[in-house]
Design an enzyme around this catalytic site. Structure first.
Site, PDB file in Angstrom:
ATOM      1  N   ASN A 252      16.258  -0.119  27.438  1.00  0.00           N
ATOM      2  CA  ASN A 252      17.283  -0.346  28.467  1.00  0.00           C
ATOM      3  C   ASN A 252      17.797   0.952  29.094  1.00  0.00           C
ATOM      4  O   ASN A 252      18.868   0.985  29.678  1.00  0.00           O
ATOM      5  CB  ASN A 252      18.415  -1.215  27.912  1.00  0.00           C
ATOM      6  CG  ASN A 252      19.192  -0.533  26.795  1.00  0.00           C
ATOM      7  OD1 ASN A 252      18.862   0.576  26.391  1.00  0.00           O
ATOM      8  ND2 ASN A 252      20.224  -1.197  26.298  1.00  0.00           N
TER       9      ASN A 252
ATOM     10  N   ARG B 265      29.928   2.413  32.958  1.00  0.00           N
ATOM     11  CA  ARG B 265      29.282   1.202  32.430  1.00  0.00           C
ATOM     12  C   ARG B 265      29.005   0.184  33.538  1.00  0.00           C
ATOM     13  O   ARG B 265      27.996  -0.523  33.496  1.00  0.00           O
ATOM     14  CB  ARG B 265      30.106   0.604  31.289  1.00  0.00           C
ATOM     15  CG  ARG B 265      29.989   1.476  30.024  1.00  0.00           C
ATOM     16  CD  ARG B 265      30.797   0.942  28.875  1.00  0.00           C
ATOM     17  NE  ARG B 265      30.311  -0.291  28.294  1.00  0.00           N
ATOM     18  CZ  ARG B 265      29.442  -0.373  27.287  1.00  0.00           C
ATOM     19  NH1 ARG B 265      28.907   0.725  26.761  1.00  0.00           N
ATOM     20  NH2 ARG B 265      29.097  -1.543  26.801  1.00  0.00           N
TER      21      ARG B 265
ATOM     22  N   HIS C 239      22.502   4.926  27.499  1.00  0.00           N
ATOM     23  CA  HIS C 239      23.670   4.662  26.660  1.00  0.00           C
ATOM     24  C   HIS C 239      24.887   5.189  27.409  1.00  0.00           C
ATOM     25  O   HIS C 239      24.801   6.204  28.084  1.00  0.00           O
ATOM     26  CB  HIS C 239      23.571   5.386  25.311  1.00  0.00           C
ATOM     27  CG  HIS C 239      24.916   5.463  24.629  1.00  0.00           C
ATOM     28  ND1 HIS C 239      25.416   4.412  23.902  1.00  0.00           N
ATOM     29  CD2 HIS C 239      25.868   6.422  24.634  1.00  0.00           C
ATOM     30  CE1 HIS C 239      26.633   4.743  23.466  1.00  0.00           C
ATOM     31  NE2 HIS C 239      26.928   5.950  23.895  1.00  0.00           N
TER      32      HIS C 239
ATOM     33  N   GLU D  98      31.742  10.617  20.537  1.00  0.00           N
ATOM     34  CA  GLU D  98      30.363  10.871  20.946  1.00  0.00           C
ATOM     35  C   GLU D  98      30.214  12.202  21.680  1.00  0.00           C
ATOM     36  O   GLU D  98      29.211  12.898  21.498  1.00  0.00           O
ATOM     37  CB  GLU D  98      29.874   9.713  21.826  1.00  0.00           C
ATOM     38  CG  GLU D  98      29.731   8.422  21.033  1.00  0.00           C
ATOM     39  CD  GLU D  98      29.309   7.229  21.875  1.00  0.00           C
ATOM     40  OE1 GLU D  98      29.001   6.178  21.285  1.00  0.00           O
ATOM     41  OE2 GLU D  98      29.296   7.336  23.120  1.00  0.00           O
TER      42      GLU D  98
ATOM     43  N   THR E  22      23.931  -4.714  28.874  1.00  0.00           N
ATOM     44  CA  THR E  22      23.058  -4.123  27.855  1.00  0.00           C
ATOM     45  C   THR E  22      21.632  -4.671  27.894  1.00  0.00           C
ATOM     46  O   THR E  22      20.671  -3.928  27.713  1.00  0.00           O
ATOM     47  CB  THR E  22      23.663  -4.363  26.458  1.00  0.00           C
ATOM     48  OG1 THR E  22      25.010  -3.909  26.470  1.00  0.00           O
ATOM     49  CG2 THR E  22      22.903  -3.607  25.387  1.00  0.00           C
TER      50      THR E  22
ATOM     51  N   ARG F 279      20.328  -0.647  35.051  1.00  0.00           N
ATOM     52  CA  ARG F 279      19.443  -1.473  34.202  1.00  0.00           C
ATOM     53  C   ARG F 279      18.868  -2.657  34.980  1.00  0.00           C
ATOM     54  O   ARG F 279      17.719  -3.036  34.784  1.00  0.00           O
ATOM     55  CB  ARG F 279      20.205  -1.954  32.971  1.00  0.00           C
ATOM     56  CG  ARG F 279      20.415  -0.858  31.913  1.00  0.00           C
ATOM     57  CD  ARG F 279      21.394  -1.339  30.867  1.00  0.00           C
ATOM     58  NE  ARG F 279      21.555  -0.436  29.735  1.00  0.00           N
ATOM     59  CZ  ARG F 279      22.632  -0.446  28.942  1.00  0.00           C
ATOM     60  NH1 ARG F 279      23.621  -1.306  29.162  1.00  0.00           N
ATOM     61  NH2 ARG F 279      22.717   0.391  27.933  1.00  0.00           N
TER      62      ARG F 279
ATOM     63  N   LYS G  33      17.934   7.628  27.966  1.00  0.00           N
ATOM     64  CA  LYS G  33      17.070   7.498  26.791  1.00  0.00           C
ATOM     65  C   LYS G  33      15.640   7.947  27.116  1.00  0.00           C
ATOM     66  O   LYS G  33      15.296   8.145  28.297  1.00  0.00           O
ATOM     67  CB  LYS G  33      17.119   6.037  26.306  1.00  0.00           C
ATOM     68  CG  LYS G  33      18.513   5.613  25.782  1.00  0.00           C
ATOM     69  CD  LYS G  33      18.549   4.131  25.394  1.00  0.00           C
ATOM     70  CE  LYS G  33      19.918   3.714  24.841  1.00  0.00           C
ATOM     71  NZ  LYS G  33      19.987   2.261  24.491  1.00  0.00           N
TER      72      LYS G  33
HETATM   73  P1  GDP Z   1      25.643  -0.830  24.946  1.00  0.00           P
HETATM   74  O1  GDP Z   1      26.960  -0.167  24.640  1.00  0.00           O
HETATM   75  O2  GDP Z   1      25.689  -1.651  26.214  1.00  0.00           O
HETATM   76  O3  GDP Z   1      24.475   0.104  24.951  1.00  0.00           O
HETATM   77  O4  GDP Z   1      25.360  -1.902  23.771  1.00  0.00           O
HETATM   78  P2  GDP Z   1      25.757  -1.885  22.210  1.00  0.00           P
HETATM   79  O5  GDP Z   1      26.626  -0.726  21.877  1.00  0.00           O
HETATM   80  O6  GDP Z   1      26.245  -3.244  21.866  1.00  0.00           O
HETATM   81  O7  GDP Z   1      24.348  -1.708  21.501  1.00  0.00           O
HETATM   82  C1  GDP Z   1      23.780  -0.442  21.376  1.00  0.00           C
HETATM   83  C2  GDP Z   1      22.302  -0.517  21.650  1.00  0.00           C
HETATM   84  O8  GDP Z   1      21.671  -1.360  20.676  1.00  0.00           O
HETATM   85  C3  GDP Z   1      21.937  -1.155  22.995  1.00  0.00           C
HETATM   86  O9  GDP Z   1      21.911  -0.234  24.057  1.00  0.00           O
HETATM   87  C4  GDP Z   1      20.551  -1.685  22.702  1.00  0.00           C
HETATM   88  O10 GDP Z   1      19.599  -0.643  22.831  1.00  0.00           O
HETATM   89  C5  GDP Z   1      20.618  -2.105  21.257  1.00  0.00           C
HETATM   90  N1  GDP Z   1      20.911  -3.520  21.056  1.00  0.00           N
HETATM   91  C6  GDP Z   1      22.129  -4.096  21.048  1.00  0.00           C
HETATM   92  N2  GDP Z   1      22.026  -5.406  20.800  1.00  0.00           N
HETATM   93  C7  GDP Z   1      20.705  -5.682  20.617  1.00  0.00           C
HETATM   94  C8  GDP Z   1      19.954  -6.880  20.321  1.00  0.00           C
HETATM   95  O11 GDP Z   1      20.468  -7.982  20.168  1.00  0.00           O
HETATM   96  N3  GDP Z   1      18.611  -6.734  20.216  1.00  0.00           N
HETATM   97  C9  GDP Z   1      17.993  -5.531  20.372  1.00  0.00           C
HETATM   98  N4  GDP Z   1      16.670  -5.457  20.251  1.00  0.00           N
HETATM   99  N5  GDP Z   1      18.661  -4.396  20.665  1.00  0.00           N
HETATM  100  C10 GDP Z   1      19.997  -4.466  20.780  1.00  0.00           C
HETATM  101 MG    MG Z   2      27.756   0.641  22.890  1.00  0.00          MG
END
Ligand code: GDP
Ligand code: MG
Length: 193
Positions: A151, A114, A154, A165, A120, A131, A10
């Protein structure tokens, strides 16, 4: 199972000069870079990447509420509205500057990638992960400030997501099928037999 996965470093990762450090971790693990480009994505592309799906948005909102409760801040906000706000913040964050998009290939590439990236939320990501080692942020703080959590990365979470994707970010011609000297040791079932 040989898989391909989509990874995005990112804008904070690009800005902080962490590309070499992050790429090195994937290379050392034995994942092969089969696609790579610096791209400054439009909000439209990022909007397709984080699809506007009610179930997904509600899930993100529910997790944010549970997280807030753990931190002693109860909220009665609609989880869907929270998820939609997180999505909007992510769209701004990802389109704020160049990102490095990658396609990584290898045995169990999706889960391995991952694992290398870590959880996350930077605050609870394990030390030893990208991270956990390289980011300092927290969902709660990001949610209070109504911004995306910084963070760094992705990565696709499962095969159907990876396929969708990769097709969104790369054309077929931008993905390269080639041999490396490591392929035999890492992936040839006959090696060492
Ligand atoms: P990832 O697959 O581990 O990246 O997580 P997800 O697919 O669940 O969420 C996508 C992205 O949304 C994450 O990388 C975070 O940047 C953001 N995100 C997810 N959950 C939250 C949350 O509860 N709060 C905030 N601020 N950002 C979130
Ligand atoms: Mg995700």
């Amino acid at each position: 199972m040989i898989e391909k996965t989509l990874v995005i470093i990112k804008p904070d990762g690009v800005q902080r000069g962490l590309l070499g450090e992050i790429l090195g971790r994937f290379e050392r693990a034995g994942l092969k870079i089969v696609g790579m480009k610096l791209a400054w994505p439009s909000e439209e592309l990022v909007g397709q990447h984080y699809a506007d799906d009610d179930d997904y948005n509600r899930g993100v909102g529910e997790r944010a509420l549970a997280n807030a409760k753990e931190h002693g801040t109860e909220s009665s906000e609609d989880p869907l509205a929270i998820g939609q706000r997180v999505r909007a913040a992510n769209m701004k964050y990802l389109s704020t500057g160049p990102v490095l998009a990658l396609v990584l290939k290898g045995n169990t590439a999706i889960q391995t990638t991952r694992n290398i990236i870590g959880g996350t939320n930077p605050l609870s990501a394990d030390i030893g992960t990208i991270r956990g080692d390289l980011s300092v942020d927290d969902f709660s703080q990001a949610d209070i400030e109504k911004r995306a959590v910084r963070n760094l990365m992705h990565a696709s979470s499962e095969p159907a997501e990876a396929e969708r994707e990769i097709a969104l970010w790369f054309t077929a011609e931008e993905i390269h099928d080639y041999q490396t000297v490591m392929d035999k040791v890492l992936h040839d079932p006959a090696w060492g037999a």
